[in-house]
Design a protein around this motif. Structure first.
Motif, PDB file in Angstrom:
ATOM      1  N   GLY A 147       0.748 -54.813  16.852  1.00  0.00           N
ATOM      2  CA  GLY A 147       1.752 -54.106  17.634  1.00  0.00           C
ATOM      3  C   GLY A 147       1.494 -52.615  17.783  1.00  0.00           C
ATOM      4  O   GLY A 147       0.539 -52.052  17.245  1.00  0.00           O
ATOM      5  N   ALA A 148       2.396 -51.981  18.522  1.00  0.00           N
ATOM      6  CA  ALA A 148       2.177 -50.625  19.021  1.00  0.00           C
ATOM      7  C   ALA A 148       2.237 -49.540  17.953  1.00  0.00           C
ATOM      8  O   ALA A 148       1.763 -48.430  18.184  1.00  0.00           O
ATOM      9  CB  ALA A 148       3.199 -50.314  20.118  1.00  0.00           C
ATOM     10  N   GLN A 149       2.825 -49.836  16.783  1.00  0.00           N
ATOM     11  CA  GLN A 149       2.934 -48.821  15.727  1.00  0.00           C
ATOM     12  C   GLN A 149       1.951 -49.038  14.577  1.00  0.00           C
ATOM     13  O   GLN A 149       2.007 -48.328  13.577  1.00  0.00           O
ATOM     14  CB  GLN A 149       4.362 -48.807  15.159  1.00  0.00           C
ATOM     15  CG  GLN A 149       5.420 -48.378  16.172  1.00  0.00           C
ATOM     16  CD  GLN A 149       6.833 -48.476  15.617  1.00  0.00           C
ATOM     17  OE1 GLN A 149       7.068 -49.140  14.611  1.00  0.00           O
ATOM     18  NE2 GLN A 149       7.781 -47.840  16.289  1.00  0.00           N
ATOM     19  N   HIS A 150       1.075 -50.021  14.699  1.00  0.00           N
ATOM     20  CA  HIS A 150       0.140 -50.309  13.607  1.00  0.00           C
ATOM     21  C   HIS A 150      -1.267 -50.602  14.117  1.00  0.00           C
ATOM     22  O   HIS A 150      -2.058 -51.231  13.412  1.00  0.00           O
ATOM     23  CB  HIS A 150       0.616 -51.517  12.788  1.00  0.00           C
ATOM     24  CG  HIS A 150       1.847 -51.292  11.968  1.00  0.00           C
ATOM     25  ND1 HIS A 150       3.093 -51.209  12.508  1.00  0.00           N
ATOM     26  CD2 HIS A 150       2.015 -51.128  10.627  1.00  0.00           C
ATOM     27  CE1 HIS A 150       3.990 -51.022  11.546  1.00  0.00           C
ATOM     28  NE2 HIS A 150       3.360 -50.954  10.400  1.00  0.00           N
ATOM     29  N   PRO A 326       0.750 -48.045  25.240  1.00  0.00           N
ATOM     30  CA  PRO A 326       0.807 -48.433  23.816  1.00  0.00           C
ATOM     31  C   PRO A 326       0.131 -49.791  23.610  1.00  0.00           C
ATOM     32  O   PRO A 326       0.105 -50.624  24.521  1.00  0.00           O
ATOM     33  CB  PRO A 326       2.316 -48.508  23.537  1.00  0.00           C
ATOM     34  CG  PRO A 326       2.944 -47.612  24.569  1.00  0.00           C
ATOM     35  CD  PRO A 326       2.076 -47.759  25.796  1.00  0.00           C
ATOM     36  N   PRO A 328      -0.285 -53.402  23.070  1.00  0.00           N
ATOM     37  CA  PRO A 328       0.677 -54.508  23.150  1.00  0.00           C
ATOM     38  C   PRO A 328       0.506 -55.490  21.994  1.00  0.00           C
ATOM     39  O   PRO A 328      -0.569 -55.597  21.406  1.00  0.00           O
ATOM     40  CB  PRO A 328       0.337 -55.198  24.479  1.00  0.00           C
ATOM     41  CG  PRO A 328      -0.652 -54.311  25.174  1.00  0.00           C
ATOM     42  CD  PRO A 328      -1.325 -53.506  24.106  1.00  0.00           C
ATOM     43  N   TYR A 329       1.570 -56.229  21.724  1.00  0.00           N
ATOM     44  CA  TYR A 329       1.548 -57.236  20.656  1.00  0.00           C
ATOM     45  C   TYR A 329       0.812 -58.511  21.084  1.00  0.00           C
ATOM     46  O   TYR A 329      -0.089 -58.971  20.388  1.00  0.00           O
ATOM     47  CB  TYR A 329       2.980 -57.575  20.246  1.00  0.00           C
ATOM     48  CG  TYR A 329       3.110 -58.843  19.439  1.00  0.00           C
ATOM     49  CD1 TYR A 329       2.577 -58.942  18.149  1.00  0.00           C
ATOM     50  CD2 TYR A 329       3.745 -59.979  19.965  1.00  0.00           C
ATOM     51  CE1 TYR A 329       2.693 -60.110  17.415  1.00  0.00           C
ATOM     52  CE2 TYR A 329       3.856 -61.148  19.228  1.00  0.00           C
ATOM     53  CZ  TYR A 329       3.327 -61.210  17.955  1.00  0.00           C
ATOM     54  OH  TYR A 329       3.440 -62.371  17.232  1.00  0.00           O
TER      55      TYR A 329
END
Lengths: 354, 338
Positions: A147-150, A326, A328-329
């Motif tokens: 995902g976008a934060q990791h 960002p 994407p998952y």
């Protein structure tokens, strides 16, 4: 505050990029070995971060160090990044050599002030009177639906801000040599390892995550790129996991008579501009492969480096980066934006027609 | 500190108590289904990026009492911010299971059309959001509470995070600001004893985060025993206070991480591991209600059956939904037409 207390250890000269020998390690083990060896020789070196002790680092950067050096030197922290990265800075200005892990580089948002306004600026602001011999280590990169934060690399963001060196090894040999150099550096060094090059058992395997590593200490000089494959038609300028993909593509296209040179930057700060210009001069066609966001970053810096030197060098320039979105998952979307082998190959095929 | 576990103290009606159990069973059934689907196709070996549900997976089994006890007091119009471990709170807040499952499977039918994934669930219809960055849900809850206050509603915002988050700056900044401006916020700390591999007593200087509330001028309470009725009682007080304009509260619940930090976590660092299943709050509560004569085995089986039907429908729907179109990978960065 004073000069570093371990100047002698830091200045002991080590072999520079010696022969790799035959012993094979994965990148994680090479990294652990570099840290362990420096800790053995220098009591001022310690490791600190979230889950670096019993867990051994979420991405195995510190496996085995707690057992060897104990909890006074391999220290788990609360989830308080501003506090413990700032603590690392304070310890460094008093002469210690902290290796502080920021678990995912994506987490820099909660602690960047300590990093860029303090770690990176103290030497300058003090007129050279205070050194910050600290290593800030962080996992980077995507490809496994985190995902976008990791999943970000963000090296361009760090490299943009003056005062911190920045290294990004792509393989076990460089991982050890660059970590050794980083620990011994009297400057703050940001050390970014891609999860996909570590050779982790629980991620997709990559044959280049395992390679020959000397048992003795050595350094890979910070600021020196390496031509990891010679070629004459097109140059790929790249780093980190993208080196692996680029080499895969180069091997494949060699069978069709397309000769691809691959330059592994290894360091972004300082950037080995001579090596960049040399490969551009050699082939006249440059493709930058960068897992960071495309705009305002490394790929543009490479173009500027070449054109400022000689705008006539290039017949072709293009980039294979993460478009400005960002991460994407969903796998289908993530692999549509990552610099995959397929995207690199397409870029090379276009480049050779120029 | 206070422990409230008896019916006499909590004053819960039978239907409320059965409702709490029903909610916890639904959450657990959902998590068990995701656990099954997550591991179904990651072999040989364990590859985190493989399978129908790839990536990090943080499941909430054991923490159901927090979600059920808190969300029993929240209306659709109230806000809730959660963490990287969000499913229990999402379900208890009333999230549509198909939309939730669709996002976990990375499908177009998901809440975020597969862009976000399980740590990034955004459902404006129930004012629910979560973040993969520790402690970053607290400030957002302040803002939602601020908006409710300015709009003249009596809606409230609850912000839930783990005990590790209580050592992060945004927690402390948010408590001060919420108290200063008397914002209708309920801060909830889920103390599951572990911040990944770091034990609570290795990360936190005080035995109870509830005592930290005093430093910011708000009431604080710690609920022991992972007791859903005690959570319900504490949350009821805090929500009522916030709705009435009395400002924020802090609740810490001593809960349980029944499984690993993420799937694939062998938990070798966890010395009490063997005893963990015995602390499962759901069989205990079921037993409690049975012993009180409120629930027969047939009633419990019916609850489980109903939950299974709903959950399997959501999972099947997700699996049957289309995957996102790679040609649309750049969609949603900005508002279309702006």
């Amino acid at each position: 505050m004073g000069a570093t207390s371990n100047a002698t250890a830091a200045q002991t000269s080590l072999p520079v990029e010696p022969d790799a020998g035959t012993r094979r390690l994965n990148t994680a083990k090479a990294l652990q070995e570099a840290i362990g060896s420096q800790m053995e020789q220098d009591d001022s070196v310690f490791v600190m971060g979230e889950d670096v002790a019993a867990y051994g680092g979420i991405f195995s950067s510190t496996t085995g160090l707690l057992e060897k050096f104990g909890p006074d030197r391999v220290i788990d922290t609360p989830i308080s990044e501003s506090a413990f990265i700032g603590l690392g800075i304070g310890a460094a200005v008093e002469g210690m050599r902290p290796i502080v892990e920021l678990m995912f580089v994506d987490f820099f948002g909660v602690c960047m002030d300590q990093i860029y306004n303090h770690m990176a600026k103290i030497h300058f602001e003090s007129g050279g009177n205070v050194r910050v011999p600290m290593v800030l280590m962080a996992a980077v990169g995507g490809g496994y639906s985190d995902g976008a934060q990791h999943s970000q690399t963000l090296w361009g963001t760090f490299a943009h801000l003056p005062g911190m060196k920045l290294v990004v090894p792509s393989n076990p040999y460089d991982a050890k040599g660059l970590m050794t150099a980083a620990i011994r550096s009297d400057d703050p060094v940001v050390y970014m390892f891609h999860k996909g090059v570590m050779g982790l058992a629980w991620m997709a395997k990559n044959k280049r995550s395992i390679g020959a590593v000397p048992e003795e200490d050595y350094v890979v000089p910070i600021g020196r790129a390496k031509v990891v494959r010679e070629g004459t038609d097109v140059s790929i300028v790249t780093l980190s996991l993208s080196v692996h993909h680029s080499l895969d593509v180069a091997e494949k296209l060699a069978g069709e008579g397309i000769s691809v040179e691959v330059l592994d930057l290894r360091s972004l700060v300082p950037l080995d501009r001579e090596a960049v210009i040399a490969t551009a001069a050699k082939t006249g066609r440059v493709v930058v492969v960068d897992e960071d966001y495309e705009s305002f970053g490394l790929s543009g810096e490479i173009a500027a480096t070449i054109t400022e030197h000689d705008p006539t060098l290039l017949r072709h320039f293009s980039r294979v980066c993460v478009p400005d979105v960002p991460i994407p998952y969903a796998r289908e979307l993530e692999y549509a934006v990552l610099p995959t082998a397929a995207r690199i190959e397409a870029a090379i095929r276009t480049a050779v027609t120029a | 500190m206070r422990m409230e576990t008896t019916e006499a103290v909590t004053g819960l009606r039978t239907e409320q108590r059965l409702g709490l159990l029903r909610q916890m069973i639904l959450i657990r059934t959902f998590e068990e289904a995701i656990l099954r689907e997550y591991h179904a196709d990651k072999s040989p070996g364990f590859d985190i990026g493989k399978g129908l549900v790839p990536g990090e997976m943080h499941l909430s089994a054991g923490q159901e009492p927090v979600a059920a006890g808190l969300c029993a007091h929240l209306e659709t119009g109230d806000a809730l911010t959660a963490t990287h471990r969000p499913h229990h709170l999402a379900i208890a807040k009333g999230m549509d299971l198909r939309s939730l499952a669709g996002e976990i499977f990375g499908r177009e039918s998901g809440l975020g059309h597969g862009r976000g994934g399980h740590m990034h669930l955004f459902d404006p219809s129930i004012h629910f959001s979560c973040s993969g960055i520790v402690a970053e849900g607290f400030p957002a809850a302040l803002g939602q509470a601020f908006a409710f206050q300015r709009a003249g509603t009596n809606s409230v915002a609850a912000a839930v995070a783990g005990e590790g988050a209580a050592n992060a700056g945004p927690f402390h900044e948010s408590l001060n600001l919420a108290a200063l401006w008397k914002l209708p916020v309920i801060f909830v700390i889920e103390d599951n004893d572990w911040g990944i591999s770091v034990a609570r007593d290795a990360s936190t200087a005080v035995p109870s985060n509830a005592v930290r509330a005093a430093g910011y001028g708000m009431p604080g309470i710690r609920v022991e025993g992972n007791d859903v009725e005690a959570v319900h009682a504490a949350a009821g007080e805090a929500v009522a206070r916030a709705r009435a304009g009395g400002g924020p509260s802090l609740i810490e619940v001593h809960t349980l991480r029944l499984w690993g930090h993420f799937e694939g976590d062998a938990q070798g660092y966890r010395p009490e591991l063997a005893g963990v299943p015995d602390k499962d709050p759901i069989p205990a509560y079921r037993q409690q209600l049975g012993d009180a004569g409120l629930l027969s085995d047939a009633d419990a089986a019916a609850m489980e059956g109903e939950a299974r039907t709903r959950v399997e429908d959501a999972v099947e729907h997700a699996k049957a939904s289309p995957t996102p179109n790679p040609a649309e990978a750049l969609k949603y960065v900005f508002v279309e037409g702006e």
